[in-house]
Design a protein around this motif. Sequence first.
Motif, PDB file in Angstrom:
ATOM      1  N   ARG A   1       0.960  -1.026   0.082  1.00 56.79           N
ATOM      2  CA  ARG A   1      -0.183   0.091  -0.006  1.00 56.79           C
ATOM      3  C   ARG A   1       0.849   1.325   0.059  1.00 56.79           C
ATOM      4  NH1 ARG A   1      -3.009   2.903   3.816  1.00 56.79           N
ATOM      5  NH2 ARG A   1      -1.605   1.879   5.263  1.00 56.79           N
TER       6      ARG A   1
ATOM      7  N   ARG B   1       2.987  10.626  -9.602  1.00 61.45           N
ATOM      8  CA  ARG B   1       1.936  11.236 -10.417  1.00 61.45           C
ATOM      9  C   ARG B   1       1.297  12.342  -9.864  1.00 61.45           C
ATOM     10  NH1 ARG B   1      -1.906   5.996 -11.996  1.00 61.45           N
ATOM     11  NH2 ARG B   1      -2.994   8.148 -12.965  1.00 61.45           N
TER      12      ARG B   1
ATOM     13  N   GLU C   1      -9.654  17.065  -2.931  1.00 61.27           N
ATOM     14  CA  GLU C   1      -9.004  15.745  -3.030  1.00 61.27           C
ATOM     15  C   GLU C   1      -8.747  15.058  -1.695  1.00 61.27           C
ATOM     16  OE1 GLU C   1      -6.228  16.594  -6.607  1.00 61.27           O
ATOM     17  OE2 GLU C   1      -5.931  14.765  -5.659  1.00 61.27           O
TER      18      GLU C   1
ATOM     19  N   ILE D   1     -12.118  14.207  -0.431  1.00 63.03           N
ATOM     20  CA  ILE D   1     -12.703  12.975  -1.045  1.00 63.03           C
ATOM     21  C   ILE D   1     -12.143  11.797  -0.649  1.00 63.03           C
ATOM     22  CG2 ILE D   1     -13.070  11.878  -3.370  1.00 63.03           C
ATOM     23  CD1 ILE D   1     -12.769  14.666  -4.499  1.00 63.03           C
TER      24      ILE D   1
ATOM     25  N   VAL E   1     -14.071   8.504   1.355  1.00 59.48           N
ATOM     26  CA  VAL E   1     -14.175   7.252   0.673  1.00 59.48           C
ATOM     27  C   VAL E   1     -13.243   6.311   1.724  1.00 59.48           C
ATOM     28  CG1 VAL E   1     -14.377   7.923  -1.810  1.00 59.48           C
ATOM     29  CG2 VAL E   1     -12.098   7.497  -1.100  1.00 59.48           C
ATOM     30  N   GLY E   2     -12.982   6.959   2.812  1.00 56.41           N
ATOM     31  CA  GLY E   2     -12.483   5.949   3.831  1.00 56.41           C
ATOM     32  C   GLY E   2     -11.001   6.090   4.028  1.00 56.41           C
ATOM     33  N   ALA E   3     -10.251   7.047   3.650  1.00 58.56           N
ATOM     34  CA  ALA E   3      -8.779   7.248   4.036  1.00 58.56           C
ATOM     35  C   ALA E   3      -8.873   7.542   5.526  1.00 58.56           C
ATOM     36  CB  ALA E   3      -8.203   8.347   3.052  1.00 58.56           C
TER      37      ALA E   3
ATOM     38  N   ASP F   1      -3.878   7.538   6.878  1.00 60.59           N
ATOM     39  CA  ASP F   1      -3.489   7.276   5.263  1.00 60.59           C
ATOM     40  C   ASP F   1      -3.201   8.609   4.613  1.00 60.59           C
ATOM     41  OD1 ASP F   1      -4.088   4.736   5.152  1.00 60.59           O
ATOM     42  OD2 ASP F   1      -6.370   5.002   5.203  1.00 60.59           O
TER      43      ASP F   1
ATOM     44  N   LEU G   1     -14.206  13.414  -8.557  1.00 64.54           N
ATOM     45  CA  LEU G   1     -12.996  12.650  -8.947  1.00 64.54           C
ATOM     46  C   LEU G   1     -11.640  13.145  -9.048  1.00 64.54           C
ATOM     47  CD1 LEU G   1     -14.821  11.216 -12.341  1.00 64.54           C
ATOM     48  CD2 LEU G   1     -15.004  10.224  -9.939  1.00 64.54           C
ATOM     49  N   ILE G   2     -10.728  12.130  -8.760  1.00 59.92           N
ATOM     50  CA  ILE G   2      -9.395  12.709  -8.708  1.00 59.92           C
ATOM     51  C   ILE G   2      -8.826  12.956  -9.901  1.00 59.92           C
ATOM     52  CG2 ILE G   2      -6.951  12.095  -7.617  1.00 59.92           C
ATOM     53  CD1 ILE G   2      -9.068  12.341  -5.269  1.00 59.92           C
TER      54      ILE G   2
ATOM     55  N   LEU H   1      -6.110  10.567 -11.715  1.00 62.64           N
ATOM     56  CA  LEU H   1      -6.360   9.491 -11.900  1.00 62.64           C
ATOM     57  C   LEU H   1      -7.384   8.835 -12.894  1.00 62.64           C
ATOM     58  CD1 LEU H   1      -6.721   8.156  -8.042  1.00 62.64           C
ATOM     59  CD2 LEU H   1      -4.539   8.253  -9.256  1.00 62.64           C
ATOM     60  N   THR H   2      -7.042   7.614 -13.579  1.00 58.15           N
ATOM     61  CA  THR H   2      -8.012   7.430 -14.656  1.00 58.15           C
ATOM     62  C   THR H   2      -9.268   6.987 -14.046  1.00 58.15           C
ATOM     63  OG1 THR H   2      -7.443   5.035 -14.579  1.00 58.15           O
ATOM     64  CG2 THR H   2      -6.089   6.461 -15.945  1.00 58.15           C
TER      65      THR H   2
ATOM     66  N   GLU I   1      -8.833   3.902 -12.074  1.00 59.96           N
ATOM     67  CA  GLU I   1      -8.244   3.956 -10.893  1.00 59.96           C
ATOM     68  C   GLU I   1      -9.195   5.149  -9.892  1.00 59.96           C
ATOM     69  OE1 GLU I   1      -3.890   4.335 -12.260  1.00 59.96           O
ATOM     70  OE2 GLU I   1      -5.084   6.055 -12.609  1.00 59.96           O
TER      71      GLU I   1
ATOM     72  N   TYR J   1     -10.169   3.572  -6.001  1.00 57.42           N
ATOM     73  CA  TYR J   1      -9.555   4.518  -5.118  1.00 57.42           C
ATOM     74  C   TYR J   1      -9.848   4.080  -3.670  1.00 57.42           C
ATOM     75  CZ  TYR J   1      -7.324   8.791  -3.327  1.00 57.42           C
ATOM     76  OH  TYR J   1      -6.535   9.892  -2.616  1.00 57.42           O
ATOM     77  N   PRO J   2     -11.205   3.947  -3.352  1.00 59.28           N
ATOM     78  CA  PRO J   2     -11.591   3.459  -1.872  1.00 59.28           C
ATOM     79  C   PRO J   2     -10.956   2.254  -1.413  1.00 59.28           C
ATOM     80  CG  PRO J   2     -13.650   4.213  -3.210  1.00 59.28           C
ATOM     81  CD  PRO J   2     -12.442   4.116  -4.162  1.00 59.28           C
TER      82      PRO J   2
ATOM     83  N   LEU K   1      -8.121   1.209  -2.135  1.00 61.01           N
ATOM     84  CA  LEU K   1      -6.653   1.488  -1.635  1.00 61.01           C
ATOM     85  C   LEU K   1      -6.675   1.628  -0.154  1.00 61.01           C
ATOM     86  CD1 LEU K   1      -3.978   2.265  -2.873  1.00 61.01           C
ATOM     87  CD2 LEU K   1      -4.436   4.409  -2.908  1.00 61.01           C
ATOM     88  N   PHE K   2      -7.525   2.221   0.406  1.00 61.55           N
ATOM     89  CA  PHE K   2      -7.831   2.507   1.962  1.00 61.55           C
ATOM     90  C   PHE K   2      -8.444   1.286   2.619  1.00 61.55           C
ATOM     91  CE2 PHE K   2      -8.085   6.448  -0.230  1.00 61.55           C
ATOM     92  CZ  PHE K   2      -7.004   7.067   0.130  1.00 61.55           C
TER      93      PHE K   2
ATOM     94  N   ARG L   1      -8.828  -5.299  -7.070  1.00 62.79           N
ATOM     95  CA  ARG L   1      -9.449  -3.959  -7.057  1.00 62.79           C
ATOM     96  C   ARG L   1      -9.736  -3.727  -8.610  1.00 62.79           C
ATOM     97  NH1 ARG L   1      -4.736  -1.360  -3.988  1.00 62.79           N
ATOM     98  NH2 ARG L   1      -4.154  -0.528  -6.172  1.00 62.79           N
TER      99      ARG L   1
END
Lengths: 406, 222
Positions: free
Chosen positions: A4, A14, A295, A298, A302-304, A308, B95-96, B99-100, B103, B107-108, B110-111, B119
């Motif tokens: 991770r 990026r 960002e 967001i 979504v759970g960070a 994180d 959206l970020i 990221l595509t 992706e 994203y969620p 990832l956490f 994924r």
Amino acid sequence: MNSRLAEFFQLAVRQLFRRKFRVILTVAGIAIGVAALVGTVALGEGIRTQAVDAIRTQSDLTLIEALPGVEGNVLQLVTPTRAAAAANLPGVAASAPVVRGTFATRGQTYVQVIGVPADGLEGVLHPAYLRGSGFSPGSNEVVFGAALGEKLQRYEGVRIGDPLVIIRRSYDAQGRPVDEETTVVPVGVMEERGDAYDQLLLMDLDLAVRLGEGDGGYSGILIRAEGPDRVFSVAEGVRGIGLSPRGSFEQIEAVNRMMDMVVIFLGIFAGLSLLVGGLMIASTMITSVYERTREIGIAMAVGASEGDVMEMILAECAVLGVIGGVGGDLLGVLFAAVLNVLGGPFLASRFGDAFAGLLDSEIALVTWPLLAAGLLLAVVLSLLAGLYPAWKASRLNPVEAIRSGR
Amino acid sequence: MTSPILEARALSRHYPGGVRALEGVDLRIERGEFVSIIGRSGSGKSTLLNIVGGLDSPTGGSVAVNGTPLDFSDRRALISFRREMVGFVFQQFNLIPSLTARENVEYPLLFNYRPPAERQEKANALLAMVGLDGRASHYPGQLSGGEQQRVAIARALVADSPLVLADEPTGNLDSATSEGIFSLLQRLNRERRVTLLVVTHERELASYADRTVEMRDGRVVA
């Protein structure tokens, strides 16, 4: 590294790529700091190495003289016991006790005399003779240092084989001077050594003692170390038996002490520019966090977790640090190369033949540990600079962050 | 009888300075329901959504999820609640940009510490479901508003959250695209049994829902 965190690093790269120009400026700040540090330390280390090498090649590094030491305010004399202990120190190839004294010639030239056993003269001092040879044990033969031999020949016409009268002055009970004359025979002149022995008259230890020098003890012990790498441990050993070591190794110690100071001082100034680089990273990251408030909101939605978010920001800082550190190392190597190509001839032209050795040697010395230290410093500094922005980002209120419109 | 997936009781949210965004709201949502909340701007719809989604804290009242009260003072509990129970869809798509589409959907996860292969597979399946399988490697800037919102919907579903909260999901879209988004939401609700709570101010769109809750001045009026 867990996967991770590896992905956070990919994301970080990026994210940074999105702001190429700003990233380049920030990284340049760190890189210049690292380059300044690498360059100055390399220069300092190069000069240190040059100086030490010069001392090594131009002086009799492995020759040490143990003189009376001071321990707890008590003078520690050179006793036969200590002479035996010195002879048995690890790393000692040969040693010989000596006595020192002062005589005059009839022509009023003052002569420093050292009495050393005949086998010690050859075994410890390794003399090379310009003319003649060494003295024999128990004789009244003497050997001149190069400069002394030249001086006596020029001003007093003293030649090898001619008897020479030397005068030792002492004082009687009433304080009147009493001169005692002794005739010695010069049998050799040593080649120039570039040290104090050039001025000395060397005679057999027994003769020196008989002439009243030494007061029943020794003035010192001449010690020959097995090799240049053993000199410092032998010197430590001499200190360990209560005596005070002297020799050209002290010049190396002095150069090292001086260069330590120079490198530290220059390093502090170079470090200041690195600090500026760190501040630039902090500033860039604070701006970046501000710009990406939404960002980050967001990510939290979504759970960070707070951790994180901190890791993501710090990953970006670490990437900045790595790029800056590697760039700085490269710049530093370039800087050192320029110094080596241009600096040597410049010094040689300015200061003449004494520095001719610099023409084909490196005055800036870049080592792998130095480069590794530069990189590490850049990364650590970047992470430190990122702590506040990362903490700030992790403390954002997600609702407000998402609504912020940035 | 099983507990409702979401139950808010006497929920209030007062801001410093006297603004009362919510005032004693009771709301009960059963598993698998599609509920729309309508009301004028400033009626407290978004605040309600943020609180039941664990993004904001109430100043009074309680929220229970599957019968278990949500502890708003426990940040860790809120984070895992957001990770496991809730998917968000926003008016601004959110959206970020770097990221595509795929992706962004991932994203969620990832956490949630899921492996990359799993994924990607999940994200691809969801993109196909919202009709964007050909757009997986496009960046948000290369997608239309409707497409971006579909990506956002896929993202809200990726963690298999049983509850999806959408705050004016069509607020930035034209009416034809809006119809498309709402019929997609309706399909997700029917086919995947996702519980949906959608804020909108357009009555005709609210009709896609099973039930409509109307809010005014921080209270539920119907």
